[in-house]
Scaffold this motif. Structure first.
Motif, PDB file in Angstrom:
ATOM      1  N   ALA A   1     -16.043 -12.214 -11.091  1.00 12.44           N
ATOM      2  CA  ALA A   1     -14.996 -12.487 -12.089  1.00 12.44           C
ATOM      3  C   ALA A   1     -14.433 -13.896 -11.880  1.00 12.44           C
ATOM      4  O   ALA A   1     -14.197 -14.637 -12.847  1.00 12.44           O
ATOM      5  CB  ALA A   1     -13.893 -11.435 -11.982  1.00 12.44           C
TER       6      ALA A   1
ATOM      7  N   THR B   1     -29.883 -13.536 -12.257  1.00 12.28           N
ATOM      8  CA  THR B   1     -28.703 -14.393 -12.115  1.00 12.28           C
ATOM      9  C   THR B   1     -28.703 -15.442 -13.210  1.00 12.28           C
ATOM     10  O   THR B   1     -29.766 -15.864 -13.674  1.00 12.28           O
ATOM     11  CB  THR B   1     -28.660 -15.087 -10.732  1.00 12.28           C
TER      12      THR B   1
ATOM     13  N   GLY C   1     -27.033 -18.758  -7.656  1.00 10.79           N
ATOM     14  CA  GLY C   1     -26.836 -17.317  -7.500  1.00 10.79           C
ATOM     15  C   GLY C   1     -28.064 -16.667  -6.877  1.00 10.79           C
ATOM     16  O   GLY C   1     -29.135 -17.264  -6.824  1.00 10.79           O
TER      17      GLY C   1
HETATM   18  N1  LIG Z   1     -17.456 -10.907 -14.489  1.00 10.96           N
HETATM   19  C1  LIG Z   1     -18.557 -11.484 -14.969  1.00 10.96           C
HETATM   20  N2  LIG Z   1     -18.469 -12.323 -16.021  1.00 10.96           N
HETATM   21  C2  LIG Z   1     -19.554 -12.925 -16.540  1.00 10.96           C
HETATM   22  N3  LIG Z   1     -20.802 -12.721 -16.069  1.00 10.96           N
HETATM   23  C3  LIG Z   1     -20.969 -11.894 -15.023  1.00 10.96           C
HETATM   24  C4  LIG Z   1     -19.861 -11.226 -14.419  1.00 10.96           C
HETATM   25  N4  LIG Z   1     -20.320 -10.452 -13.416  1.00 10.96           N
HETATM   26  C5  LIG Z   1     -21.657 -10.618 -13.396  1.00 10.96           C
HETATM   27  N5  LIG Z   1     -22.054 -11.478 -14.356  1.00 10.96           N
HETATM   28  C6  LIG Z   1     -23.436 -11.860 -14.659  1.00 10.96           C
HETATM   29  O1  LIG Z   1     -24.308 -11.035 -13.916  1.00 10.96           O
HETATM   30  C7  LIG Z   1     -25.182 -11.823 -13.110  1.00 10.96           C
HETATM   31  C8  LIG Z   1     -25.571 -11.082 -11.867  1.00 10.96           C
HETATM   32  O2  LIG Z   1     -24.466 -10.972 -10.974  1.00 10.96           O
HETATM   33  P1  LIG Z   1     -24.749 -10.735  -9.436  1.00 10.96           P
HETATM   34  O3  LIG Z   1     -25.705  -9.598  -9.289  1.00 10.96           O
HETATM   35  O4  LIG Z   1     -23.451 -10.623  -8.730  1.00 10.96           O
HETATM   36  O5  LIG Z   1     -25.547 -12.033  -8.983  1.00 10.96           O
HETATM   37  P2  LIG Z   1     -25.041 -13.549  -8.819  1.00 10.96           P
HETATM   38  O6  LIG Z   1     -23.552 -13.531  -8.726  1.00 10.96           O
HETATM   39  O7  LIG Z   1     -25.706 -14.026  -7.573  1.00 10.96           O
HETATM   40  O8  LIG Z   1     -25.546 -14.270 -10.042  1.00 10.96           O
HETATM   41  C9  LIG Z   1     -24.433 -13.128 -12.909  1.00 10.96           C
HETATM   42  O9  LIG Z   1     -25.292 -14.208 -12.625  1.00 10.96           O
HETATM   43  C10 LIG Z   1     -23.730 -13.298 -14.257  1.00 10.96           C
HETATM   44  O10 LIG Z   1     -24.628 -13.814 -15.210  1.00 10.96           O
END
Ligand SMILES: Nc1ncnc2c1ncn2[C@@H]1O[C@H](COP(=O)(O)OP(=O)(O)O)[C@@H](O)[C@H]1O
Ligand SMILES: [Mg+2]
Length: 226
Positions: free
Chosen positions: A135, A181, A186
Motif C-alpha cells: 500500500a 510484479t 519487485g
Molecule cells: N496496494 C496495492 N496497490 C496497487 N498495486 C498493488 C497493491 N498491492 C499489490 N499490488 C500489485 O501486485 C503486485 C504484486 O505484489 P507483491 O506480490 O507484493 O510483489 P511486489 O511487491 O514484489 O511487486 C505488485 O507489483 C503491484 O503491481
C-alpha cells in the motif's frame, strides 16, 4: 544452461546451511544488544514511547528474520499459538511504517474489537506487513492508508486500504501469482506467499477492489478454535 547434478544440490544445501548459520549468529548479536539498550534506558528512567516502539519493532523483526532463515533449512513447522488479533495488527502496523521513507502518508488504524486467533503470530504479522508495504509503495508522494479490523461472528477481518495508483483491471487476476510484479525492483513473491500461508490456515486474502480512488485488500481469519 549448466548441467545440474546431485553434487551441485549438495553444495547448494551446504551453502544454505552456512549462510543461515552466519545470519543467525549476527541476528543474536543484534537481538542481545537491542535488549541491553532497552534495559539501560529503563534503568536510567528514560521513557520515550517512540524509542520503545522502535526497539520493539526491531526485536519483532529479528524474530521474523529468524523464522525465515529457519524456512531456508525447512526446519520450521508452523508455530501456531493463541494470540490476540488486535495486538498482532498493532505490531504489524508499527513495523510497516519503516517503509514510508520520505512520502507524506496519513495512517489510520482502527480495530473495533478483538478476539483470540490461533495462528503463527510472526507469519501473520509478516503477511500484514507485506500488504501495508504494498500500500505504501502504491502511493507515489502523498496519500492515505487505513487499516481497519473487526471481529465478526466467525472471522476476524482486517481491511487494508490505500488511495494510491490503481491496479489495472486486466492485472487484478494476476497479482497473487508467484513472480508477478509491476515494480522495477519487485520480486512478485509477497502476495503469493501471504495467500498461500493464510489459505493453509483456513484464512483468506483477497483483493476487494482497486479503483482510481481506492485499493482494498481483506484478510479473514476464522476464530473458531476447534
Ligand atoms: N496496494 C496495492 N496497490 C496497487 N498495486 C498493488 C497493491 N498491492 C499489490 N499490488 C500489485 O501486485 C503486485 C504484486 O505484489 P507483491 O506480490 O507484493 O510483489 P511486489 O511487491 O514484489 O511487486 C505488485 O507489483 C503491484 O503491481
Ligand atoms: Mg510486495
Amino acid at each position: 544452461m549448466p548441467e545440474i547434478n546431485i553434487d551441485d544440490n549438495v553444495d547448494l544445501a551446504q551453502q544454505i546451511r552456512f549462510v543461515s548459520h552466519e545470519i543467525r549468529n549476527h541476528l543474536s548479536v543484534c537481538d542481545m544488544y537491542s535488549q541491553i539498550i532497552k534495559k539501560h534506558l529503563e534503568n536510567d528512567g528514560y521513557s520515550n514511547p517512540s524509542v520503545s516502539n522502535a526497539l520493539d519493532c526491531i526485536q519483532k523483526s529479528f524474530q521474523i528474520i529468524g523464522m525465515n532463515v529457519n524456512d531456508l533449512k525447512s526446519l520450521n513447522p508452523d508455530n501456531k499459538v493463541v494470540v490476540d488479533f488486535k495486538m498482532c495488527v498493532l505490531r504489524a502496523f508499527e513495523l510497516s511504517k519503516a517503509y514510508v521513507e520520505d512520502k507524506d502518508i496519513e495512517f489510520e488504524l482502527f480495530v473495533k474489537n478483538t478476539s483470540s486467533i490461533f495462528i503463527d503470530e510472526n507469519r501473520f504479522i509478516s503477511c500484514v506487513v507485506n500488504i501495508i508495504k504494498n500500500a505504501i509503495e502504491a502511493i507515489e508522494v502523498r496519500g492515505k492508508i487505513s487499516v481497519l479490523g473487526e471481529v465478526k461472528s466467525d472471522f476476524a477481518v482486517l481491511k487494508i486500504a490505500n488511495n494510491g495508483k490503481q491496479i489495472p483491471l486486466e492485472k487484478q487476476g494476476k497479482i497473487f501469482e508467484c513472480g508477478y510484479t509491476s515494480k522495477q525492483r519487485g520480486s512478485g513473491f509477497g502476495l503469493n506467499i501471504c495467500k498461500k500461508y493464510l489459505n493453509s490456515q483456513g484464512a483468506d486474502l483477497e483483493l476487494v477492489k482497486s479503483t482510481k480512488s481506492e485499493t482494498v485488500f481483506k484478510i479473514a481469519i476464522p476464530i473458531n478454535m476447534d
